[in-house]
Design an enzyme around this catalytic site. Structure first.
Site, mmCIF file in Angstrom:
data_model
loop_
_atom_site.group_PDB
_atom_site.id
_atom_site.type_symbol
_atom_site.label_atom_id
_atom_site.label_comp_id
_atom_site.label_asym_id
_atom_site.label_seq_id
_atom_site.Cartn_x
_atom_site.Cartn_y
_atom_site.Cartn_z
ATOM 1 N N ARG A 22 0.875 -1.183 0.000
ATOM 2 C CA ARG A 22 0.000 0.000 0.000
ATOM 3 C C ARG A 22 0.913 1.235 0.000
ATOM 4 O O ARG A 22 1.753 1.383 0.884
ATOM 5 C CB ARG A 22 -0.934 0.007 1.221
ATOM 6 C CG ARG A 22 -1.887 -1.191 1.242
ATOM 7 C CD ARG A 22 -3.051 -0.970 2.179
ATOM 8 N NE ARG A 22 -4.042 -0.067 1.613
ATOM 9 C CZ ARG A 22 -5.067 0.430 2.315
ATOM 10 N NH1 ARG A 22 -5.200 0.131 3.589
ATOM 11 N NH2 ARG A 22 -5.936 1.240 1.742
ATOM 12 N N ASP A 53 -2.988 9.229 6.957
ATOM 13 C CA ASP A 53 -2.059 8.222 6.420
ATOM 14 C C ASP A 53 -0.698 8.817 6.131
ATOM 15 O O ASP A 53 0.303 8.103 6.110
ATOM 16 C CB ASP A 53 -2.639 7.592 5.158
ATOM 17 C CG ASP A 53 -3.727 6.607 5.537
ATOM 18 O OD1 ASP A 53 -4.835 7.055 5.849
ATOM 19 O OD2 ASP A 53 -3.443 5.394 5.574
ATOM 20 N N LYS A 64 -8.420 8.799 4.222
ATOM 21 C CA LYS A 64 -9.426 8.073 3.437
ATOM 22 C C LYS A 64 -10.193 8.989 2.488
ATOM 23 O O LYS A 64 -10.547 10.111 2.860
ATOM 24 C CB LYS A 64 -10.379 7.389 4.425
ATOM 25 C CG LYS A 64 -11.516 6.598 3.839
ATOM 26 C CD LYS A 64 -11.116 5.566 2.816
ATOM 27 C CE LYS A 64 -10.002 4.663 3.247
ATOM 28 N NZ LYS A 64 -9.397 3.917 2.089
HETATM 29 O O1 MRU Z 1 -7.849 2.172 3.542
HETATM 30 P P1 MRU Z 1 -7.761 2.210 5.025
HETATM 31 O O2 MRU Z 1 -8.965 1.657 5.707
HETATM 32 O O3 MRU Z 1 -6.475 1.608 5.523
HETATM 33 O O4 MRU Z 1 -7.701 3.759 5.382
HETATM 34 C C1 MRU Z 1 -7.507 4.121 6.716
HETATM 35 C C2 MRU Z 1 -7.608 5.572 6.964
HETATM 36 O O5 MRU Z 1 -7.765 6.369 6.081
HETATM 37 C C3 MRU Z 1 -7.381 5.996 8.390
HETATM 38 O O6 MRU Z 1 -8.102 7.142 8.690
HETATM 39 C C4 MRU Z 1 -5.885 6.262 8.622
HETATM 40 O O7 MRU Z 1 -5.121 5.197 8.164
HETATM 41 C C5 MRU Z 1 -5.583 6.510 10.040
HETATM 42 S S1 MRU Z 1 -5.832 5.100 11.049
HETATM 43 C C6 MRU Z 1 -5.416 5.485 12.646
#
Ligand code: MRU
Length: 363
Positions: free
Chosen positions: A100, A247, A258
């Site tokens: 990812r 992220d 997200k």
């Molecule tokens: O695709 P995902 O479900 O891994 O995306 C996660 C998010 O966008 C979270 O808000 C982010 O990783 C922070 S988690 C503490």
């Protein structure tokens, strides 16, 4: 019995008792099935990240550190030549990091593991022991960071406030309290009641499947809404703050999270609702000057066309665009809350100061 202990600690990720496999609650099956997996093969470990069995920026970092350790331990059992062992470690780390691209914590955790191995002179068995300590430390520290983020975040809201959140940034996505859900869960423990509106978060429904599940189990008042209802919730005056995770935070404060987060920030500015981003300093990437430099993961259009539906809900073959993340412009963010404190604009300065303070090289 063992399951209960894990759940009580809000611990959804770790090593098996014998330390030979990574154990995790499969998030892709929630909320309908609580399935625990024990993984040890390189491909199944990488697949778990790719398919979001484990997800959330800090959690994938912790998971990848455990995965690298498990792989290293298996190889060390076969008494490899030291140089070949070290080369293999690098290859596995590169493979895991590529699963990812957006969350920087994944790369950060793997680099930390490799750096630890590099600093260890000695045979593979010795390196493996050091790696075990390191991955456990990364996990423990993540839990401590979440606790501190929660403490700082709790100062930003008052009794009875409504909080809007997007995606899932709770214990499933990090450790113990999570990040964006941390103040809410800590507040709940201390008797400070907050009301939460959770966006369902299309297309993978992390808000509906995971945030609603976590908050309901913790006894928090949670109302699930479709993503396109957030504007009305704000207009009605039902929320006093938005809490979201991150992220990757670029050096100027632009923040990837997200898909849908940036739209929420635009609405929040319009309705004058403070917009807070919560995450550990390992999410801050000072090598990334702005949000334009953050790679955005694109996923399979089937997530939009047919996933979750009994039959496809779009014409076969219709073109889809499925970015997993978007970037919120720093100008829309009221503050970035980390374990080291609350950064306010101008973020270029406050983030740099924070990172050097956390590294211990502040004047
Ligand atoms: O695709 P995902 O479900 O891994 O995306 C996660 C998010 O966008 C979270 O808000 C982010 O990783 C922070 S988690 C503490």
């Amino acid at each position: 019995m063992e399951e209960t202990r894990w759940k009580e600690k809000n611990q959804y990720l770790g090593l098996t008792e014998d330390g030979r496999r990574v154990r995790l609650l499969d998030q892709s099956q929630l909320p309908n099935r609580e399935v625990w997996l024990e993984l040890e093969e390189q491909e199944e470990l990488a697949e778990a990240i790719r398919t979001l069995r484990v997800r959330g920026a800090p959690a994938i970092g912790v998971f990848a550190a455990y995965a690298l350790y498990v792989l290293a331990r298996r190889l060390a059992d076969r008494a490899p030549v030291e140089a070949a062992f070290r080369t293999r470690l690098r290859e596995w780390a590169a493979g895991l990091a590529a699963t990812r691209p957006t969350a920087v914590n994944l790369r950060w955790a793997l680099e930390r593991m490799l750096a630890r191995a590099d600093r260890t002179a000695g045979p593979p068995e010795q390196i493996v022991q050091v790696l075990e300590r390191e991955c456990r430390a990364i996990h423990r520290e993540d839990g401590e960071m979440c606790r501190r983020i929660a403490e700082h975040g709790l100062t930003l809201v008052g009794e009875g406030d409504g909080i809007l959140t997007h995606c899932n940034a709770g214990a499933l996505a990090a450790s113990r309290y999570g990040t964006a859900l941390g103040p809410i869960l800590l507040g709940q423990e201390r008797g400070k009641k907050l009301r939460v509106f959770a966006d369902e978060t299309r297309p993978l429904l992390q808000g509906a499947r995971l945030t609603a599940w976590e908050l309901a189990r913790a006894g928090v008042e949670v109302t699930l809404i479709c993503d396109n209802m957030a504007s009305m919730v704000m207009k009605n005056g039902w929320v006093q703050a938005c809490f979201v995770g991150c992220d990757r935070v670029a050096a100027n404060g632009d923040t990837a999270n997200k898909i849908g987060t940036s739209g929420l920030a635009v609405l929040a500015r319009y309705y004058n609702v403070p917009f807070y981003v919560l995450g550990p300093t390992s999410t801050i990437d000072l090598d990334c000057p702005t949000g334009a430099d953050i790679p955005i993961e694109e996923r399979d259009g089937e997530e939009i066309r047919s996933l979750w539906y009994q039959e496809p809900m779009a014409p076969a073959g219709v073109r889809c665009w499925d970015p997993a993340f978007d970037v919120t412009d720093h100008s829309l963010i009221s503050a970035i809350v980390t374990e080291g404190g609350i950064c306010r604009p101008p973020f270029g300065e406050s983030l740099r100061e924070l990172v050097s303070r956390e590294k211990g090289d502040a004047p």
